[in-house]
Scaffold this motif. Sequence first.
Motif, mmCIF file in Angstrom:
data_model
loop_
_atom_site.group_PDB
_atom_site.id
_atom_site.type_symbol
_atom_site.label_atom_id
_atom_site.label_comp_id
_atom_site.label_asym_id
_atom_site.label_seq_id
_atom_site.Cartn_x
_atom_site.Cartn_y
_atom_site.Cartn_z
ATOM 1 N N ILE A 303 0.837 -1.201 0.000
ATOM 2 C CA ILE A 303 0.000 0.000 0.000
ATOM 3 C C ILE A 303 0.873 1.252 0.000
ATOM 4 O O ILE A 303 0.640 2.188 -0.771
ATOM 5 N N ARG A 304 1.894 1.248 0.841
ATOM 6 C CA ARG A 304 2.771 2.421 0.921
ATOM 7 C C ARG A 304 3.513 2.640 -0.397
ATOM 8 O O ARG A 304 3.610 3.777 -0.879
ATOM 9 N N ARG A 306 2.683 1.683 -3.483
ATOM 10 C CA ARG A 306 1.785 2.124 -4.550
ATOM 11 C C ARG A 306 1.311 3.558 -4.334
ATOM 12 O O ARG A 306 1.208 4.339 -5.293
ATOM 13 N N MET A 307 1.040 3.942 -3.089
ATOM 14 C CA MET A 307 0.585 5.302 -2.840
ATOM 15 C C MET A 307 1.688 6.310 -3.144
ATOM 16 O O MET A 307 1.420 7.387 -3.702
ATOM 17 N N LEU A 310 1.678 6.658 -6.903
ATOM 18 C CA LEU A 310 0.528 7.403 -7.418
ATOM 19 C C LEU A 310 0.668 8.900 -7.156
ATOM 20 O O LEU A 310 0.352 9.720 -8.035
ATOM 21 N N PHE A 324 7.836 4.206 -5.973
ATOM 22 C CA PHE A 324 7.304 2.916 -5.527
ATOM 23 C C PHE A 324 8.358 2.142 -4.745
ATOM 24 O O PHE A 324 8.071 1.583 -3.676
ATOM 25 N N TYR A 395 -4.838 6.639 -1.626
ATOM 26 C CA TYR A 395 -4.806 5.624 -0.574
ATOM 27 C C TYR A 395 -5.822 4.518 -0.868
ATOM 28 O O TYR A 395 -5.514 3.327 -0.769
ATOM 29 N N HIS A 397 -7.162 3.657 -3.735
ATOM 30 C CA HIS A 397 -6.710 2.873 -4.886
ATOM 31 C C HIS A 397 -5.597 1.897 -4.480
ATOM 32 O O HIS A 397 -5.566 0.752 -4.944
ATOM 33 N N SER A 398 -4.711 2.355 -3.633
ATOM 34 C CA SER A 398 -3.590 1.513 -3.203
ATOM 35 C C SER A 398 -4.064 0.306 -2.401
ATOM 36 O O SER A 398 -3.492 -0.780 -2.505
ATOM 37 N N TRP A 401 -5.351 -2.135 -5.023
ATOM 38 C CA TRP A 401 -4.238 -2.681 -5.801
ATOM 39 C C TRP A 401 -3.459 -3.709 -4.995
ATOM 40 O O TRP A 401 -3.101 -4.772 -5.494
ATOM 41 N N ALA A 402 -3.218 -3.417 -3.732
ATOM 42 C CA ALA A 402 -2.474 -4.343 -2.878
ATOM 43 C C ALA A 402 -3.207 -5.669 -2.741
ATOM 44 O O ALA A 402 -2.583 -6.745 -2.751
#
Length: 411
Positions: A303-304, A306-307, A310, A324, A395, A397-398, A401-402
């Motif tokens: 999550i971290r 990907r955020m 983004l 990333f 956040y 979206h992440s 995605w995760a």
Amino acid sequence: MMNAQNETGQSSQVLMARQPVFNKNQDVEAYGLLYRTEDGMLPAEFTDEKATSSVILNSYAVVTTEDGENRRLPFYIKLTEAMLLSGAIPALPKEHFVFELLREDGASKELIKKAKELKQQGYRLALTHYNGDKEQTALLDAVTVVKIDIQKHNTEQLKKLIQFVRPYHVDLLADKVENQDDFRRCLELGFKLFQGFFLCKPVDIKGKALGSSKAMIMQLLAELENPNASADSVEQIVINDPNMTYKILRLVNSAAFSTPKEIQSLSHAVALIGMNQVKKWATLFLLSGQSGKPAELTRMMLIRGRMCELLAEMLNYEAPINFFMVGLLSQLDAMMDMDMGYLMDQVPLRDDIKQAILTRENQMGTVLEEVASYERGEWDSIQGLLDKRFYEVAYRHSLDWAEQVLASLSE
């Protein structure tokens, strides 16, 4: 985007984040939902059954288990006495929400009556910041969870609090568990639930070194840093590990990675998606499969990462893939239980990436600090590189995605 309506009918800004609640096995039992609105009340999404289901429950509550199954976890949501007594609390699904009562200085007769009514209706309630105040005793009959800030009490004080509430048959939740020593101490004291950032801190294991099983991935990362690397040279390294080859192909073909057509070979995947994306997955594999580490830590790292990526894209920064990497690897020390400085010496990464992780300096380090503040719900610490509503979008979206990545990894 998450927007609430204020008294003038205008849209107000809502920020949301989640923090895990663990059981004694360090599996996630629930999430504490952090939120902030400009008017201090519940977000409008809670009053709309459809919005609650589609946005909050689906985006924030769903997690992927280690066997690839999706599981919906309940939420703890903080409610003030004014909120509870206002009559404005919607009929939220009882199985998905735990009402967390924000009381530190006793409780009014009206609050006690309302809490007991909610319990009779089948709602679960948690009493937060319990400190042994006698005025709070009446609430113990109405709650199922008692939450204690362990940083405000020494061990003897905690023992007395636990002994006092034991006859009420409530679950004890240790809050502000900041490291593994805190976790073990609370476990021995009899706490059943745990909340805090103890997963994000490494355990000091002297003499530990990188295992030989990671040698091939380190070789791959080194090759990916080589400006003369090609799809064929990457394939020659990875093809020696059938498991990794299969996982990369599964990931690239999954919903977590949008590609125009089915990928049949590793060199095809590398040529199609590019070296940077292969580097992303190779780094992920370096982190995955660490024995004894809860799946939630991998989820938090994803999550971290990907955020960070983004936000970099939204800010039009160059090379978002590097952001990333910074986000993903910023908790590598907790995953490997090793000093971060030593790890950065072992991993073939650019110096500016290492600097961002170690010192939170430079452009990538600034974004990392922003994301870390958002995760903790420290809204006032966010500098605001973008309008804060974009942080919530990134956040959310992440989170999705995760979960897609974790589902692909488990297949």
